[in-house]
Design an enzyme around this catalytic site. Structure first.
Site, PDB file in Angstrom:
ATOM      1  N   PRO A  73      -6.690 -19.667 -17.167  1.00  0.00           N
ATOM      2  CA  PRO A  73      -7.345 -18.317 -17.705  1.00  0.00           C
ATOM      3  C   PRO A  73      -6.858 -17.356 -16.428  1.00  0.00           C
ATOM      4  O   PRO A  73      -6.310 -17.612 -15.552  1.00  0.00           O
ATOM      5  CB  PRO A  73      -8.910 -18.741 -17.361  1.00  0.00           C
ATOM      6  CG  PRO A  73      -8.904 -19.863 -16.234  1.00  0.00           C
ATOM      7  CD  PRO A  73      -7.185 -20.763 -16.526  1.00  0.00           C
ATOM      8  N   CYS A 122      -7.833  -5.118 -26.805  1.00  0.00           N
ATOM      9  CA  CYS A 122      -6.243  -4.623 -27.487  1.00  0.00           C
ATOM     10  C   CYS A 122      -6.239  -3.851 -28.439  1.00  0.00           C
ATOM     11  O   CYS A 122      -5.449  -2.893 -28.692  1.00  0.00           O
ATOM     12  CB  CYS A 122      -5.322  -5.884 -27.045  1.00  0.00           C
ATOM     13  SG  CYS A 122      -5.922  -7.115 -28.173  1.00  0.00           S
ATOM     14  N   GLU A 140       1.349 -11.506 -26.777  1.00  0.00           N
ATOM     15  CA  GLU A 140       0.138 -10.505 -27.474  1.00  0.00           C
ATOM     16  C   GLU A 140      -0.233  -9.560 -26.425  1.00  0.00           C
ATOM     17  O   GLU A 140      -0.763 -10.077 -25.499  1.00  0.00           O
ATOM     18  CB  GLU A 140      -0.792 -11.305 -27.752  1.00  0.00           C
ATOM     19  CG  GLU A 140      -0.845 -12.286 -29.053  1.00  0.00           C
ATOM     20  CD  GLU A 140      -0.571 -11.889 -30.355  1.00  0.00           C
ATOM     21  OE1 GLU A 140      -0.650 -10.561 -30.349  1.00  0.00           O
ATOM     22  OE2 GLU A 140      -0.107 -12.443 -31.494  1.00  0.00           O
TER      23      GLU A 140
HETATM   24  P1  NAD Z   1      -2.488  -9.376 -16.953  1.00  0.00           P
HETATM   25  O1  NAD Z   1      -1.165  -9.375 -17.783  1.00  0.00           O
HETATM   26  O2  NAD Z   1      -2.678  -8.628 -15.729  1.00  0.00           O
HETATM   27  O3  NAD Z   1      -2.975 -10.728 -16.779  1.00  0.00           O
HETATM   28  C1  NAD Z   1      -3.000 -11.521 -17.881  1.00  0.00           C
HETATM   29  C2  NAD Z   1      -2.747 -13.013 -17.686  1.00  0.00           C
HETATM   30  O4  NAD Z   1      -1.293 -13.307 -17.091  1.00  0.00           O
HETATM   31  C3  NAD Z   1      -3.715 -13.302 -16.301  1.00  0.00           C
HETATM   32  O5  NAD Z   1      -3.835 -14.694 -16.337  1.00  0.00           O
HETATM   33  C4  NAD Z   1      -2.493 -13.365 -15.286  1.00  0.00           C
HETATM   34  O6  NAD Z   1      -2.712 -14.114 -14.165  1.00  0.00           O
HETATM   35  C5  NAD Z   1      -1.354 -13.734 -15.778  1.00  0.00           C
HETATM   36  N1  NAD Z   1      -0.203 -13.082 -15.273  1.00  0.00           N
HETATM   37  C6  NAD Z   1       0.041 -12.026 -14.609  1.00  0.00           C
HETATM   38  N2  NAD Z   1       1.372 -11.805 -14.103  1.00  0.00           N
HETATM   39  C7  NAD Z   1       2.000 -12.864 -14.982  1.00  0.00           C
HETATM   40  C8  NAD Z   1       3.437 -13.017 -14.636  1.00  0.00           C
HETATM   41  N3  NAD Z   1       4.390 -12.145 -14.243  1.00  0.00           N
HETATM   42  N4  NAD Z   1       3.514 -14.353 -15.469  1.00  0.00           N
HETATM   43  C9  NAD Z   1       2.974 -14.951 -15.985  1.00  0.00           C
HETATM   44  N5  NAD Z   1       1.559 -14.832 -15.960  1.00  0.00           N
HETATM   45  C10 NAD Z   1       1.214 -13.599 -15.540  1.00  0.00           C
HETATM   46  O7  NAD Z   1      -3.370  -8.431 -18.046  1.00  0.00           O
HETATM   47  P2  NAD Z   1      -5.037  -8.530 -18.216  1.00  0.00           P
HETATM   48  O8  NAD Z   1      -5.411  -7.194 -17.074  1.00  0.00           O
HETATM   49  O9  NAD Z   1      -5.874  -9.879 -17.775  1.00  0.00           O
HETATM   50  O10 NAD Z   1      -5.525  -8.099 -19.397  1.00  0.00           O
HETATM   51  C11 NAD Z   1      -5.465  -6.916 -20.098  1.00  0.00           C
HETATM   52  C12 NAD Z   1      -4.245  -6.461 -20.823  1.00  0.00           C
HETATM   53  O11 NAD Z   1      -4.169  -7.517 -21.810  1.00  0.00           O
HETATM   54  C13 NAD Z   1      -4.413  -5.471 -21.562  1.00  0.00           C
HETATM   55  O12 NAD Z   1      -3.231  -4.483 -21.666  1.00  0.00           O
HETATM   56  C14 NAD Z   1      -4.673  -5.764 -23.086  1.00  0.00           C
HETATM   57  O13 NAD Z   1      -4.318  -4.874 -23.973  1.00  0.00           O
HETATM   58  C15 NAD Z   1      -3.801  -6.857 -23.193  1.00  0.00           C
HETATM   59  N6  NAD Z   1      -4.467  -7.842 -24.189  1.00  0.00           N
HETATM   60  C16 NAD Z   1      -3.782  -7.989 -25.368  1.00  0.00           C
HETATM   61  C17 NAD Z   1      -4.320  -8.631 -26.309  1.00  0.00           C
HETATM   62  C18 NAD Z   1      -3.693  -9.234 -27.473  1.00  0.00           C
HETATM   63  O14 NAD Z   1      -3.960 -10.036 -28.304  1.00  0.00           O
HETATM   64  N7  NAD Z   1      -2.472  -8.441 -27.867  1.00  0.00           N
HETATM   65  C19 NAD Z   1      -5.692  -9.394 -26.167  1.00  0.00           C
HETATM   66  C20 NAD Z   1      -6.156  -9.137 -24.993  1.00  0.00           C
HETATM   67  C21 NAD Z   1      -5.918  -8.457 -23.990  1.00  0.00           C
END
Ligand code: NAD
Length: 470
Positions: A170, A276, A242
């Site tokens: 998560p 999103c 996604e």
């Molecule tokens: P984020 O990219 O900062 O983090 C998401 C997850 O990825 C976290 O668990 C984080 O620890 C991990 N993470 C971060 N950098 C990483 C890397 N380099 N390699 C692997 N894992 C990494 O995003 P957030 O701030 O948690 O969520 C918001 C974003 O998510 C928004 O842009 C939103 O649009 C998008 N989102 C998309 C969907 C969809 O289904 N298209 C659904 C929900 C959220």
């Protein structure tokens, strides 16, 4: 079930960790607990356990189905506690949290019963050919903070039904509900099949990079998604991304402002706008623009904002301080650039990451609040005179997740919908996910699909079995 001592789940057991990080309640800004930090050794253990468990799991479809059912039942028994944890760490109103928990459980139940496709091809010769699916192996699943539970269950259900095993992480902003779900998997899923880890971005990157993971399913930001794509490409892992969205909605001149405004506000401010696939740019015909802005402002001002646990609250806080700051900056910049605040627009003083539902009038396409994904309770309204122009502006985005058109004439609605360039297009609605329909974005909104069989197809490879007749 309390969330005082959340632990990771590795190989079917609680995994104690030496290090931890703080978790905050967004409604107060106060630390409410700590979550474990996964060590490199624990990551190796989890991947090893997942790989080992895959040998039996991948070959026993009926075990997979019954285990998914048992896991769903165990989660359902603790649904109230899970919803309370979700509100506590994510901030959303309790009703929305309950809906997310029930929805996530429903996703698992649907996967438990979903038939896996086997096509028998008509070869016209002596060979019979069957096309089925085979698992990729160990799947790394990486989850964001807006819908921590339902996104985790969607990835887990698809991966496990397809015969994969999973290592899931998560967001460090919202680890609790997922780790509690992991605790319930210990008695319902065979050891090693699902491992629930906890940690920051580095852990996600290590999971994606590790040679033991053969597929990565990631939901989150475009920038992190591109990083994941890079490391997955280097090892030719399967990948599902996604990512973000900057969804446009077009309101046609024959729409009724009062009716449409109620729906638009309910959608745009759900989950505090942190979705999103929700409305982030609203294109309104000039003839009804002022009336609609007025109605939107009235609806936005009437929404009850507060702690997710308080009765009647319709919108909670923004999930974290960074995101709150981003929203403040975007709105302040829009005002400097000439936009008018029709409702909201000022962060609250006091504890918690609260920001009111905000409607911005006289927005233009070049403003940051329109060009970028806000991911917060902000709805910029843009005026248009010509429908072709509105469609072109709506489609002019690096994103292509979902979109919508609103009005009364079915033919025009359909014509406009056909021209909107997104993975999901809606007429007189937005942010709906129909069970079984593929959820996938175009361009920077992502690669691959989730949802029903599409989720399973993305995490499995085809397998052809040819049998020669004798
Ligand atoms: P984020 O990219 O900062 O983090 C998401 C997850 O990825 C976290 O668990 C984080 O620890 C991990 N993470 C971060 N950098 C990483 C890397 N380099 N390699 C692997 N894992 C990494 O995003 P957030 O701030 O948690 O969520 C918001 C974003 O998510 C928004 O842009 C939103 O649009 C998008 N989102 C998309 C969907 C969809 O289904 N298209 C659904 C929900 C959220």
């Amino acid at each position: 079930m309390t969330w005082g001592h959340v632990q990771q789940t590795i190989d079917g057991r609680a995994a104690l960790s030496q290090e931890s990080y703080p978790v905050f309640d967004p409604a107060t800004g106060a630390q409410v607990t700590t979550a474990p930090q996964c060590s490199q050794r624990q990551l190796e253990e989890a991947l090893e356990a997942a790989w080992r468990a895959g040998a039996t799991w991948s070959r026993n479809e009926s075990l997979r189905r019954s285990a998914l059912r048992d896991f769903a039942d165990a989660l359902a028994n603790e649904a109230d506690a899970l919803a309370a944890a979700l509100t506590g760490e994510q901030g959303k109103p309790l009703d929305e949290a309950r809906a997310e928990i029930t929805g996530g459980i429903e996703i698992l139940r649907t996967y438990a019963e979903l038939p896996l496709p086997v096509d028998v091809l008509a070869t016209g010769g002596p060979i019979t050919s069957e096309v089925g699916r085979q698992p990729c192996g160990v799947v790394a699943a990486i989850i964001p903070w807006n819908f921590p539970f339902s996104i985790a269950m969607s990835k887990l259900g698809a991966a496990l039904l397809g015969g994969n095993t999973i290592v899931l992480k998560p967001s460090p902003f919202t680890p609790v509900t997922t780790l509690l779900a992991g605790a319930l998997s210990r008695t319902t899923l065979p050891a090693g099949v699902a491992n629930f880890l906890s940690g920051g971005d580095n852990l996600g990157a290590a999971m994606a990079r590790h040679p033991a993971t053969r597929a990565v399913t990631f939901t989150g930001s475009v920038s992190a998604g591109k990083e994941v794509a890079k490391v997955a490409a280097a090892d030719l892992k399967r990948v599902v991304l996604e990512l973000g969205g900057n969804d446009a909605a077009i309101v046609l001149p024959d729409a009724q402002p009062a009716t449409v405004a109620a729906d638009l506000c309910a959608i745009a401010f759900r989950n505090c706008g942190q979705i999103c696939a929700t409305i982030k740019r609203l294109y309104v015909h000039a003839s009804i623009h002022d009336r609609l802005v007025e109605e939107l402002a009235r609806q936005a001002n009437a929404l009850k904002v507060g702690r997710g646990t308080d009765a009647g609250v319709q919108m909670g806080p923004i999930q974290n301080r960074m995101q709150l700051q981003r929203i403040k900056d975007l709105v302040a910049q829009a005002v400097v650039d000439g936009a008018l605040i029709a409702a909201g627009g000022r962060a609250w003083h006091g504890p918690g990451y609260f920001y009111p539902p905000t409607v911005i009038a006289q927005a233009t396409d070049v403003m940051r609040v329109v060009k970028e994904e806000q991911f917060g309770p902000v709805l910029p309204v843009l005026s248009y005179e010509n429908l072709d122009d509105a469609v072109a502006r709506a489609n002019d985005s690096t994103f292509g997740l979902t979109s919508s058109v609103w009005g009364n004439d079915p033919r025009t609605l359909r014509e406009v919908a056909e021209r909107l360039d997104a993975g999901v297009v809606n007429i007189n609605t937005h942010d709906v996910q129909i069970p079984g329909a593929p959820f996938s974005g175009r361009r920077w909104s992502g690669i691959g699909a989730e949802g029903g069989i599409h989720g399973v197809l993305a995490l499995t490879d085809p397998r052809v079995l040819n049998t020669a007749g004798r």
